[in-house]
Design an enzyme around this catalytic site. Sequence first.
Site, PDB file in Angstrom:
ATOM      1  N   GLU A  36       0.713  -1.142   0.071  1.00  0.00           N
ATOM      2  CA  GLU A  36      -0.034   0.027  -0.025  1.00  0.00           C
ATOM      3  C   GLU A  36       0.765   1.192   0.005  1.00  0.00           C
ATOM      4  O   GLU A  36       0.524   2.180  -0.636  1.00  0.00           O
ATOM      5  CB  GLU A  36      -0.981   0.086   1.316  1.00  0.00           C
ATOM      6  CG  GLU A  36      -2.015   0.934   1.012  1.00  0.00           C
ATOM      7  CD  GLU A  36      -3.334   0.721   1.959  1.00  0.00           C
ATOM      8  OE1 GLU A  36      -3.229  -0.666   2.477  1.00  0.00           O
ATOM      9  OE2 GLU A  36      -4.119   1.380   1.949  1.00  0.00           O
TER      10      GLU A  36
ATOM     11  N   GLU B 287       2.038   1.745  -3.299  1.00  0.00           N
ATOM     12  CA  GLU B 287       1.175   2.107  -4.398  1.00  0.00           C
ATOM     13  C   GLU B 287       0.894   3.634  -4.056  1.00  0.00           C
ATOM     14  O   GLU B 287       0.843   4.300  -4.945  1.00  0.00           O
ATOM     15  CB  GLU B 287      -0.163   1.449  -3.892  1.00  0.00           C
ATOM     16  CG  GLU B 287      -1.220   1.873  -4.645  1.00  0.00           C
ATOM     17  CD  GLU B 287      -2.827   1.134  -4.593  1.00  0.00           C
ATOM     18  OE1 GLU B 287      -2.824   0.232  -3.532  1.00  0.00           O
ATOM     19  OE2 GLU B 287      -3.659   1.444  -5.055  1.00  0.00           O
TER      20      GLU B 287
ATOM     21  N   CYS C 200      -8.771  -1.957   3.627  1.00  0.00           N
ATOM     22  CA  CYS C 200      -8.764  -3.233   4.246  1.00  0.00           C
ATOM     23  C   CYS C 200     -10.027  -3.444   5.074  1.00  0.00           C
ATOM     24  O   CYS C 200      -9.986  -4.515   5.728  1.00  0.00           O
ATOM     25  CB  CYS C 200      -7.586  -3.278   5.119  1.00  0.00           C
ATOM     26  SG  CYS C 200      -7.094  -1.638   5.614  1.00  0.00           S
TER      27      CYS C 200
ATOM     28  N   GLU D 179     -16.530 -10.788   3.106  1.00  0.00           N
ATOM     29  CA  GLU D 179     -15.215 -10.765   2.343  1.00  0.00           C
ATOM     30  C   GLU D 179     -14.742 -11.752   1.763  1.00  0.00           C
ATOM     31  O   GLU D 179     -14.347 -12.013   0.604  1.00  0.00           O
ATOM     32  CB  GLU D 179     -14.242  -9.827   2.888  1.00  0.00           C
ATOM     33  CG  GLU D 179     -13.116  -9.493   2.110  1.00  0.00           C
ATOM     34  CD  GLU D 179     -11.806  -8.857   3.162  1.00  0.00           C
ATOM     35  OE1 GLU D 179     -11.429  -7.843   2.661  1.00  0.00           O
ATOM     36  OE2 GLU D 179     -11.786  -9.034   3.979  1.00  0.00           O
TER      37      GLU D 179
ATOM     38  N   GLU E 160     -13.942 -11.792  -5.989  1.00  0.00           N
ATOM     39  CA  GLU E 160     -12.729 -11.290  -6.118  1.00  0.00           C
ATOM     40  C   GLU E 160     -11.509 -11.987  -5.456  1.00  0.00           C
ATOM     41  O   GLU E 160     -10.438 -11.949  -5.506  1.00  0.00           O
ATOM     42  CB  GLU E 160     -12.507  -9.769  -5.796  1.00  0.00           C
ATOM     43  CG  GLU E 160     -13.411  -8.802  -6.734  1.00  0.00           C
ATOM     44  CD  GLU E 160     -14.870  -8.652  -6.151  1.00  0.00           C
ATOM     45  OE1 GLU E 160     -15.382  -9.531  -5.409  1.00  0.00           O
ATOM     46  OE2 GLU E 160     -15.423  -7.695  -6.473  1.00  0.00           O
TER      47      GLU E 160
END
Lengths: 574, 153
Positions: free
Chosen positions: A279, A282, A299, A361, A366
């Site tokens: 992160e 990124e 997150c 989640e 995904e």
Amino acid sequence: MDFTININNKSLVASRGETILEVMNRNGIRVPTLCHIKNALPTGACRMCVVEDNKTGKLITSCSFPAEPGMSILTHSPRVVESRKTIIELLLSNHPDDCLYCVRNKNCELQDLSEELHVTERRIRGVKNRANLDLSSASIVRDPEKCILCGRCVYVCEEVMGVACIDFINRGNKSIIGTAFHQGLNTSSCINCGQCVMVCPTGALTEKNHFAQIQEALNNPTKRVVVQYAPSITVSMAEELGIEPGIDINGILNAALRKVGFDHIFDSSFSADLTIMEESAELIHRIQNGGVLPMITSCCPGWVKYAEEFAPEFLPNLSSCKSPQQMMGAIIKSHFATQENLKPEEIFSVSIMPCTAKKFEAQREEMTREGISDVDAVLTTRELTKFLKLFGVDMFNIKPELVDSPLGFRSTAGKLFGASGGVMEAAIRTAYHSITGKEMVEFQVPAIRGFEGRKEIKININGLELGVAVVNGMANAKVLLDEIREGKNDVQFIEIMACPGGCIGGGGQHIGTSDEQLKARMNALYRIDETERIKVSHKNPEIVELYQDFLGKPLGHKSHELLHTHYHEREVVK
Amino acid sequence: MTLVQHVLHKYPAVGRDNLIPILQEIQTAEGYLSKKSILEVGRYLDIPASKIFGVATFYNQFRFEPFGVNHVQVCRGTACHVLGSSTVLQELEKHLKVKAGQTTRDGQFSIEVVACIGACGLAPVICVNGEFHAKVTAQSIKEIVDQYKNRGE
Ligand code: SF4
Ligand code: SF4
Ligand code: SF4
Ligand code: FES
Ligand code: FES
């Protein structure tokens, strides 16, 4: 302005604007409440909190009635007690009486109140509530038959989470709490945060339980069953065990999980470190290459779903990093599997989370590769306690053990993920190092710590000024997003956690957690950060090793394949 | 412009004040409140769908399914009540397998409960597609509605 009022023939000081309930609570007088929620406008709906106005003889609701000079109040007169008792008896008259089969058995306000008011026989018989169990959600189970219509869930969902997917439906004795058009929660805008479960006095709202799958896997000799636990778990189990809040039970938890029979124990704080590596890289990449800013953390699956539904225009702002749970899951079923000579489907991967949204989640499309989920089952903190009991683990007579290695060691930065501001603090530490090549002199960033719903500061890294904002409680995030929509442009990096206080206050935690207990959990995380040596993710030796052996470098090819993803706008009833 | 948009544009956007009049107008125009129109009202006024559904279900006047080909109104006024309209309603609901406020799956029948329709002398009264039926009993109600079923075909 202060004045005195008389409560139970004692003169007590009250100030203008205070309710009778507040005056009583300050003075150690406890009166039961049901619909009352701290800091919320009182509705006066349940009448559980009635007290007797000694002058008029009237019963008034203490949670909504302001204290007035010269008042004289009786809190436990025979009339008051009888009236409270009748309310409970009425609530019980249509209740399913399923206590023995209820998740909330022995942890239920309705049970407590009927005991407190000495309800010992069934004087009022009513028709039992009939309503359908809503099992549609991956996270939350709704059983409206057990609902006593206190309205707390409706309040929390709308005012604290800004979601409002449930409300009072119908009227009179047909009233229930439900979704629009009586649809399943799964088609509503529910973000699975579980904050409604946290405030529900009964078993009407609970989490979707995965015990059966986990037990089956543990009994299946062809499965390797592994487990990971979130950063906040070790500091928030104390209340479940009935020990002093804020105690870190890390080593004991490892030992307990081994006793249950888990083959390998991972710490999600390790993958939190991994998240930080990706992160922060990124963030720097976005800043240096004119990428979409502000970048927003991703997150928290509660926040992610909220964004998909209510703020799709911000999806490009979301970090593409998967959450620590999912990064761990992906590494387990790839790198770890190869090392152990296993096929991904031979591994059953369990995670222990402070969070009901993590259940959602884990089953997202995904988060699967070739039809195999990276995480197979999720236990909340509450469920973990019960699960350990099921296996006869005595948490008080057990020696601490270490987590498994590799993929288990963590820095304290990863551990901070459990509290609001923690992801931000950890990311700043590593971003600072990436940009300057040096470590920060002072690692702690006090301005983004604590329970404040929104925290904002400017950080200067080598002349690069970075505006950062940290919000917890979805409703607070909504306000910030609205400001950005209207042109606010002085933040480049935002951390959003759906739950108040972050995951230490998550919807999977101990029910009935007080503010003091929450604070103790947060301080426990800060204490760990203060006392341990490795305070930055990039210095975690096992992280360094993982990049050397497997991943290459942050944002590299392997990372993209395993650790990053994208989200899409979601059509729901809202 | 859709019917719903037409109604909405008469009212200022955002806010709860006009919710009930808006729902009433839509119901008058469309006969019921569809999911689609509730969602549209929600977007226009910026009110969550659950809230609108909550408000609308609070009042008896709103229905959430379109009328059937044959619309059966059952009077629940005092005179009809005294002479047994509740049993009539129960029987009707059993016979058609839907509750008051709902419409049968095949779209043939809908039931609505109404207050006194001014024919107390004929109580208990039901009214199908505007035609009155007097002194209805738990037995006759089935025959009455079955007539309409055959007529519709
Ligand atoms: S889980 Fe969260 S979003 Fe869903 S109903 Fe409960 S409070 Fe609302
Ligand atoms: S579901 Fe629980 S919190 Fe919500 S109204 Fe019912 S009893 Fe209260
Ligand atoms: S803040 Fe933490 S506990 Fe709450 S929904 Fe997000 S990830 Fe889950
Ligand atoms: S707690 Fe006061 S009325 Fe419900
Ligand atoms: S009460 Fe039924 S017509 Fe008057």
